[in-house]
Design a protein around this motif. Structure first.
Motif, mmCIF file in Angstrom:
data_model
loop_
_atom_site.group_PDB
_atom_site.id
_atom_site.type_symbol
_atom_site.label_atom_id
_atom_site.label_comp_id
_atom_site.label_asym_id
_atom_site.label_seq_id
_atom_site.Cartn_x
_atom_site.Cartn_y
_atom_site.Cartn_z
ATOM 1 N N GLY A 268 0.796 -1.226 0.000
ATOM 2 C CA GLY A 268 0.000 0.000 0.000
ATOM 3 C C GLY A 268 0.827 1.273 0.000
ATOM 4 O O GLY A 268 1.859 1.366 0.672
ATOM 5 N N LYS A 269 0.351 2.259 -0.756
ATOM 6 C CA LYS A 269 0.930 3.602 -0.708
ATOM 7 C C LYS A 269 0.432 4.296 0.551
ATOM 8 O O LYS A 269 -0.767 4.445 0.755
ATOM 9 C CB LYS A 269 0.507 4.408 -1.946
ATOM 10 C CG LYS A 269 0.817 5.920 -1.841
ATOM 11 C CD LYS A 269 0.386 6.700 -3.085
ATOM 12 C CE LYS A 269 0.532 8.218 -2.875
ATOM 13 N NZ LYS A 269 0.101 9.016 -4.049
ATOM 14 N N GLY A 270 1.387 4.758 1.359
ATOM 15 C CA GLY A 270 1.015 5.427 2.599
ATOM 16 C C GLY A 270 1.636 6.809 2.711
ATOM 17 O O GLY A 270 2.498 7.040 3.563
ATOM 18 N N PHE A 273 0.627 12.678 4.160
ATOM 19 C CA PHE A 273 0.143 13.932 3.575
ATOM 20 C C PHE A 273 0.978 14.243 2.348
ATOM 21 O O PHE A 273 2.192 14.082 2.359
ATOM 22 C CB PHE A 273 0.196 15.108 4.563
ATOM 23 C CG PHE A 273 -0.622 16.271 4.065
ATOM 24 C CD1 PHE A 273 -1.999 16.286 4.224
ATOM 25 C CD2 PHE A 273 -0.017 17.334 3.390
ATOM 26 C CE1 PHE A 273 -2.766 17.333 3.725
ATOM 27 C CE2 PHE A 273 -0.781 18.388 2.892
ATOM 28 C CZ PHE A 273 -2.161 18.384 3.061
ATOM 29 N N ASP A 274 0.285 14.680 1.299
ATOM 30 C CA ASP A 274 0.967 14.950 0.028
ATOM 31 C C ASP A 274 0.805 16.426 -0.356
ATOM 32 O O ASP A 274 -0.209 16.811 -0.935
ATOM 33 C CB ASP A 274 0.386 14.036 -1.062
ATOM 34 C CG ASP A 274 1.049 14.244 -2.420
ATOM 35 O OD1 ASP A 274 2.100 14.919 -2.466
ATOM 36 O OD2 ASP A 274 0.517 13.714 -3.421
ATOM 37 N N THR A 275 1.803 17.216 -0.007
ATOM 38 C CA THR A 275 1.768 18.632 -0.429
ATOM 39 C C THR A 275 2.135 18.774 -1.892
ATOM 40 O O THR A 275 1.927 19.831 -2.494
ATOM 41 C CB THR A 275 2.802 19.472 0.355
ATOM 42 O OG1 THR A 275 4.123 19.009 0.011
ATOM 43 C CG2 THR A 275 2.603 19.364 1.856
ATOM 44 N N GLY A 291 -5.665 12.001 2.943
ATOM 45 C CA GLY A 291 -6.140 10.651 2.616
ATOM 46 C C GLY A 291 -5.256 9.921 1.626
ATOM 47 O O GLY A 291 -5.626 8.860 1.114
ATOM 48 N N ASP A 292 -4.061 10.473 1.390
ATOM 49 C CA ASP A 292 -3.192 9.879 0.375
ATOM 50 C C ASP A 292 -2.491 8.611 0.873
ATOM 51 O O ASP A 292 -1.537 8.138 0.277
ATOM 52 C CB ASP A 292 -2.166 10.929 -0.092
ATOM 53 C CG ASP A 292 -1.663 10.673 -1.507
ATOM 54 O OD1 ASP A 292 -2.323 9.897 -2.230
ATOM 55 O OD2 ASP A 292 -0.614 11.233 -1.881
ATOM 56 N N MET A 293 -3.023 8.111 1.980
ATOM 57 C CA MET A 293 -2.529 6.836 2.509
ATOM 58 C C MET A 293 -3.645 5.786 2.455
ATOM 59 O O MET A 293 -3.628 4.804 3.192
ATOM 60 C CB MET A 293 -1.999 6.989 3.949
ATOM 61 C CG MET A 293 -2.578 8.123 4.773
ATOM 62 S SD MET A 293 -4.370 8.051 4.861
ATOM 63 C CE MET A 293 -4.514 6.674 5.936
ATOM 64 N N ALA A 352 4.716 13.440 -8.159
ATOM 65 C CA ALA A 352 4.497 12.050 -8.596
ATOM 66 C C ALA A 352 5.309 11.167 -7.652
ATOM 67 O O ALA A 352 6.276 10.501 -8.052
ATOM 68 C CB ALA A 352 4.904 11.873 -10.052
ATOM 69 N N GLU A 353 4.929 11.218 -6.371
ATOM 70 C CA GLU A 353 5.733 10.616 -5.302
ATOM 71 C C GLU A 353 5.288 9.214 -4.926
ATOM 72 O O GLU A 353 6.094 8.405 -4.467
ATOM 73 C CB GLU A 353 5.696 11.520 -4.063
ATOM 74 C CG GLU A 353 4.516 11.316 -3.102
ATOM 75 C CD GLU A 353 3.164 11.631 -3.722
ATOM 76 O OE1 GLU A 353 3.119 12.356 -4.734
ATOM 77 O OE2 GLU A 353 2.137 11.154 -3.204
ATOM 78 N N GLY A 354 3.989 8.918 -5.138
ATOM 79 C CA GLY A 354 3.482 7.611 -4.716
ATOM 80 C C GLY A 354 4.216 6.481 -5.415
ATOM 81 O O GLY A 354 4.565 5.467 -4.807
ATOM 82 N N ALA A 378 -3.156 2.105 -4.312
ATOM 83 C CA ALA A 378 -2.607 3.441 -4.154
ATOM 84 C C ALA A 378 -3.570 4.508 -4.648
ATOM 85 O O ALA A 378 -4.206 4.350 -5.693
ATOM 86 C CB ALA A 378 -1.293 3.548 -4.930
ATOM 87 N N THR A 379 -3.654 5.592 -3.897
ATOM 88 C CA THR A 379 -4.323 6.800 -4.388
ATOM 89 C C THR A 379 -3.300 7.485 -5.281
ATOM 90 O O THR A 379 -2.683 8.465 -4.906
ATOM 91 C CB THR A 379 -4.716 7.699 -3.204
ATOM 92 O OG1 THR A 379 -3.569 7.872 -2.352
ATOM 93 C CG2 THR A 379 -5.840 7.095 -2.385
ATOM 94 N N LEU A 380 -3.113 6.909 -6.478
ATOM 95 C CA LEU A 380 -1.909 7.239 -7.227
ATOM 96 C C LEU A 380 -2.034 8.432 -8.161
ATOM 97 O O LEU A 380 -1.105 9.233 -8.255
ATOM 98 C CB LEU A 380 -1.443 6.012 -8.023
ATOM 99 C CG LEU A 380 0.050 6.011 -8.385
ATOM 100 C CD1 LEU A 380 0.907 5.997 -7.128
ATOM 101 C CD2 LEU A 380 0.416 4.832 -9.266
HETATM 102 ZN ZN ZN Z 1 0.221 11.343 -3.671
#
Ligand code: ZN
Ligand code: BES
Ligand code: MN
Length: 503
Positions: A268-270, A273-275, A291-293, A352-354, A378-380
């Motif tokens: 899983g992508k965790g 927080f994704d700024t 919720g990007d986890m 594009a970090e996930g 993933a919330t990719l």
């Molecule tokens: Zn993300």
């Protein structure tokens, strides 16, 4: 965690004469036998006729304090046509019943239809749907106002503490419900994790939550930066380096199969927080990136569910936990990182970090466990929402058999998937002048490009990637969920395991 009402199962003949009762009515039939049983004077039948209530799926008719019975509330729930009453249909019906019973302290539902009695699978699904619908995330809402008085909205809160479901075979239903309850716990955990704000839930706090699964018999290892550095996880660590909160890789193992079967694995992508990092996201809507986890939450919820119901399967769950933040040390566009696989990546967009996190998590999983298959969640990409909206998650796979099983589990559970393409034409789009690959492609096909990137880290292992950006959070309210975080993926994957990988 949300505390749902307790559920009991009882015989049809013990149907209640007082309090709140819900009766089903199918579209194909004149009022069911149970209605006439509880409604000897025909009051309800008259009300149904007057309201032109036809029993359409999920429709409700509410009759308060009907004459000639002692019931306070006698509600009809439309059960639609028989072909709608599959397992996910029964779940949805359970969810639709919740608004009818939530305000009573105890209530009863009579599961009986003119064309036959629903079986125990239906009864358990009905109960699960109702409980899932009952979920709310209100731990940060004060119960009292500043003057110490109960807040007005306390009034609107549900009161139901016990629900009795009357059905044909209560003991079989109770047995089937035990598994459903385990799944409910997993979904609630996933929803809680997604709903929790990022100031309260960073990588370290998330890892602590995962560690609690040890109580259920799951083996949980937590790797911190030092160990990840030793393993060469430059892709994952590059994302984390702009945050003071550290990164964690959590490895969960549930060994419920007797033999030494190869495990199956979920990754899983965790991103807690994704700024966006230096390629920062616009302010509007950025709050959603707590919720990007959702992928990591689904994997953790799944492990919770499998362990709670003692699934007879060997399952590995791996989650990569980082915060994608900005400070003077944050990764810059143009940086080149070396992943655990040895492949180098030119980071042209830090948002594009996930895929960078998953690159190392997938490689590690494959390398250490040699699983029979890997499914990552993933919330990719925002692009998957452009393609599919919010009612299907994107399914990408290098294996038709695995893809087929997943799609099937999606149909049965209502957590629907839609298969998307992969191919060398798309893979070409992430070739880089300066490194083995870059982390973004062109303007089009963003969700496919992201999947293509992940595929470079799975070798020949059967693998599927579920892009749940549109379904894990902020998706439209449904019969079985009104909360922001949906817990998408827990029921889906529990079903996959149950149908195909348990002895
Ligand atoms: Zn993300
Ligand atoms: N976490 C986002 C994707 C996302 C967007 C999830 C909206 C849920 C709702 C992901 O890290 C991201 O930022 N993706 C970029 C990729 C792009 C920079 C190639 C995107 O989708 O815009
Ligand atoms: Mn991003």
């Amino acid at each position: 965690m949300h505390k749902p009402p307790s559920i009991a199962f009882a015989k049809l003949s013990a149907a209640p004469k007082k309090g709140t009762a819900v009766i089903l009515l199918g579209e194909e039939a004149s009022p069911a036998a149970s209605v006439s049983l509880l409604d000897p004077s025909g009051t309800i039948a008259r009300a149904a006729a007057a309201a032109k209530f036809k029993g359409g799926f999920g429709a409700t008719l509410d009759v308060w304090a009907p004459d000639a019975t002692e019931l306070d509330r006698f509600a009809l729930l439309g059960a639609g046509k028989p072909d709608k009453r599959d397992e996910s249909g029964w779940m949805r019906l359970g969810g639709s019943a919740w608004p009818l019973v939530r305000k009573a302290e105890t209530a009863a539902v009579v599961l009986e239809l003119a064309d036959g009695e629903p079986d125990e699978v239906a009864a358990a699904a009905f109960a699960l749907g109702l409980l899932l619908r009952s979920y709310s995330f209100d731990k940060y809402k004060s119960k009292k106002d500043v003057k110490g008085k109960a807040r007005e909205d306390e009034d609107g809160k549900p009161k139901l503490s016990k629900l009795t479901i009357h059905c044909a075979d209560p003991s079989a239903a109770k047995k089937a419900f035990a598994d459903a309850e385990a799944v409910m716990g997993g979904v609630f955990l996933a929803r809680d994790l997604v709903n929790e704000p990022a100031n309260a839930l960073g990588p370290v706090e998330f890892a602590d939550k995962a560690k609690e699964l040890e109580e259920l018999g799951v083996t949980v290892e937590v790797l911190a930066e030092k160990e990840m550095k030793k393993l060469g996880m430059g892709a994952l660590l590059g994302v984390a380096q702009g945050s003071p909160r550290g990164a964690r890789l959590v490895v969960m193992q549930w060994n419920g199969a007797k033999g030494k079967d190869k495990p199956i694995a979920f990754v899983g992508k965790g991103v807690t927080f994704d700024t966006g990092g230096n390629s920062m996201k616009p302010a509007s809507g950025m709050e959603d990136m707590k919720g990007d986890m959702g992928g990591a939450a689904a994997v953790t919820g799944l492990m919770h569910a499998l362990a709670s119901r003692k699934a007879k399967a060997n399952v590995v769950g791996i989650i990569g936990l980082v915060e994608n933040a900005v400070d003077g040390n944050a990764q810059r566009p143009g940086d080149i990182v070396t992943s655990m696989s040895g492949q180098t990546i030119e980071v042209l967009n830090t948002d594009a970090e996930g895929r960078l996190v998953l690159a190392d998590a997938l490689w590690y999983c494959n390398d250490r466990f040699e699983p029979a298959f890997m499914v990552n969640l993933a919330t990719l990409t925002g692009a998957i929402m452009v393609a599919l909206g919010q009612h299907h998650a994107g399914l990408f796979s290098n294996d038709d058999d695995l893809a087929g099983k997943l799609a099937q589990a999606g149909m049965v559970t209502g957590e629907k998937l839609w298969r998307m393409p992969l191919g060398p034409e798309y893979d070409k789009l992430i070739e880089s002048k300066n490194a083995d690959m870059k982390n973004i492609g062109g303007r089009y096909g963003g969700a496919i490009i992201a999947a293509q990137f992940l595929q470079r880290f799975v070798k020949e292992t059967p693998w599927a990637h579920l892009d749940i950006a549109g379904t894990a959070m902020g998706s439209p309210a449904s019969d079985t969920n009104t909360s922001w975080g949906s817990g998408f993926g827990v029921r889906l994957l529990d079903r996959l395991v149950r149908d195909h990988y348990e002895a």
